[in-house]
Design a protein around this motif. Structure first.
Motif, PDB file in Angstrom:
ATOM      1  N   UNK A   1       0.852  -1.199   0.000  1.00 49.23           N
ATOM      2  CA  UNK A   1       0.000   0.000   0.000  1.00 49.23           C
ATOM      3  C   UNK A   1       0.882   1.241   0.000  1.00 49.23           C
ATOM      4  N   UNK A   2       0.459   2.293  -0.707  1.00 50.71           N
ATOM      5  CA  UNK A   2       1.345   3.446  -0.859  1.00 50.71           C
ATOM      6  C   UNK A   2       0.585   4.745  -1.067  1.00 50.71           C
ATOM      7  N   UNK A   3       1.338   5.827  -1.029  1.00 46.59           N
ATOM      8  CA  UNK A   3       0.810   7.154  -1.313  1.00 46.59           C
ATOM      9  C   UNK A   3       0.518   7.279  -2.804  1.00 46.59           C
ATOM     10  N   UNK A   4      -0.505   8.070  -3.132  1.00 46.02           N
ATOM     11  CA  UNK A   4      -0.882   8.255  -4.523  1.00 46.02           C
ATOM     12  C   UNK A   4      -0.087   9.320  -5.251  1.00 46.02           C
ATOM     13  N   UNK A   5       0.727  10.099  -4.516  1.00 47.16           N
ATOM     14  CA  UNK A   5       1.561  11.108  -5.171  1.00 47.16           C
ATOM     15  C   UNK A   5       2.667  10.401  -5.937  1.00 47.16           C
ATOM     16  N   UNK A   6       2.933  10.821  -7.168  1.00 51.00           N
ATOM     17  CA  UNK A   6       3.936  10.173  -8.016  1.00 51.00           C
ATOM     18  C   UNK A   6       5.328  10.294  -7.415  1.00 51.00           C
ATOM     19  N   UNK A   7       6.152   9.275  -7.675  1.00 48.88           N
ATOM     20  CA  UNK A   7       7.553   9.336  -7.269  1.00 48.88           C
ATOM     21  C   UNK A   7       8.339  10.284  -8.175  1.00 48.88           C
ATOM     22  N   UNK A   8       7.912  10.375  -9.443  1.00 49.66           N
ATOM     23  CA  UNK A   8       8.563  11.240 -10.427  1.00 49.66           C
ATOM     24  C   UNK A   8       7.467  12.061 -11.089  1.00 49.66           C
TER      25      UNK A   8
END
Length: 315
Positions: free
Chosen positions: A116-123
């Motif tokens: 599970x993770x944050x929806x903000x892009x890594x790039x």
């Protein structure tokens, strides 16, 4: 303690359905792709490309309107082929997450991508890559200069704005609001900011607008970044100074560590970091690391605090 009232607000049977695995992770498709590499044509490869596009590893018009979409005519025929672009995207992901950069979808990469993770892009638009520059010390060891990253252009709250007000939307359970308020307090103790909660009814009565608005939403909720159900994208937040924080109402939230549940305060700490101007960090112990396991709690890390201090030029 599980957020019982939260569960009842959205579905009184949600918790039991989750525990019986009736709602698998939206990232479950990755299991079937394990071992895939360049030249392969496995089923479900288009889902992998959509995943990597969503988090910034493959160019998509979602992240940059000037870049041709994955759904363009030129790309449709390549959608089911493990091509050079996909290999490169996976290698970049592996570098960001300190995995062996083979470009192959190995077991460790799949396990990382399924968290599970944050929806903000890594790039974002080709910028804000998580991995940091390294330099050699006189002991011939590599030392990382910095892991924390800022949004492109380094947006931040103005110097005169050190007290930020926040308000919860009406659908926020009291226990959730308490946990999120504690997360604000932790950021306040580590930074030059203070945070003041405004009650929703008072905000409306006085016709005042809070700096930050927090709410729980399901699936498509009108901002162009739909949630995907339990154990997928947990939340997302805007960079300064838009002040928007959304959390997925369909997650099995808890207060504190509980197996099979996601700790509310941990996710809130992460998303508040975005609200203040931090992008994702490659330090696994940092709160700004993009993913979190169920049953896990995390706190602010030196990397997070160092990042905020550099961004705002505070000591």
């Amino acid at each position: 303690m599980a957020l019982a009232s939260f569960q009842y607000l959205f579905s009184c049977i949600l918790l039991f359905a989750l525990l019986s695995d009736a709602h698998p992770s939206p990232f479950e498709f990755l299991k079937n792709l394990q071992g895939s590499q360049k030249g392969d044509k496995p089923q479900g490869l288009n889902q992998l490309k959509q995943y990597l596009s969503k988090f910034g590893y493959i160019n998509s018009n979602i992240h940059n309107p000037n870049v041709q979409s994955l759904e363009s005519e030129d790309n449709i025929n390549n959608d089911h082929i493990f091509d050079d672009a996909l290999e490169s995207a996976i290698r970049t992901y592996q570098l960001n997450y300190h995995l062996k950069a083979t470009g192959i979808l190995d077991a460790k990469t799949v396990a990382s991508m399924m968290l599970p993770r944050c929806g903000v892009s890594d790039i974002i638009n080709g910028h804000s890559r998580m991995r940091a520059a390294r330099k050699r010390t006189h002991h011939h060891h590599h030392r990382t200069v910095s892991h924390y990253k800022f949004f492109s252009g380094s947006p931040k709250w103005p110097a005169s704005k050190t007290n930020l007000t926040f308000v919860f939307e009406n659908n926020t359970p009291a226990e959730a609001a308490t946990a999120i308020s504690r997360a604000f307090e932790k950021w306040a103790s580590a930074t030059h900011f203070t945070f003041t909660r405004i009650e929703n009814n008072i905000s409306a009565l006085c016709n005042t607008t809070a700096d930050i608005t927090i709410g729980f939403h399901s699936r498509d909720h009108g901002d162009g970044f739909p949630f995907d159900g339990p154990y997928g994208v947990l939340g997302h937040a805007s960079p300064p100074t838009r002040g928007s924080l959304h959390l997925d109402a369909d997650e099995p939230w808890s207060i504190g560590p509980m197996e099979g549940h996601i700790d509310m305060e941990t996710v809130a700490l992460h998303e508040i970091g975005h609200l203040l101007g931090l992008e994702h960090s490659s330090v696994e112990g940092a709160i700004m690391y993009p993913s979190v396991s169920d049953g896990m709690t995390k706190d602010l890390h030196g990397d997070d605090v160092q990042g905020i201090k550099e961004l705002y030029h505070t000591v």
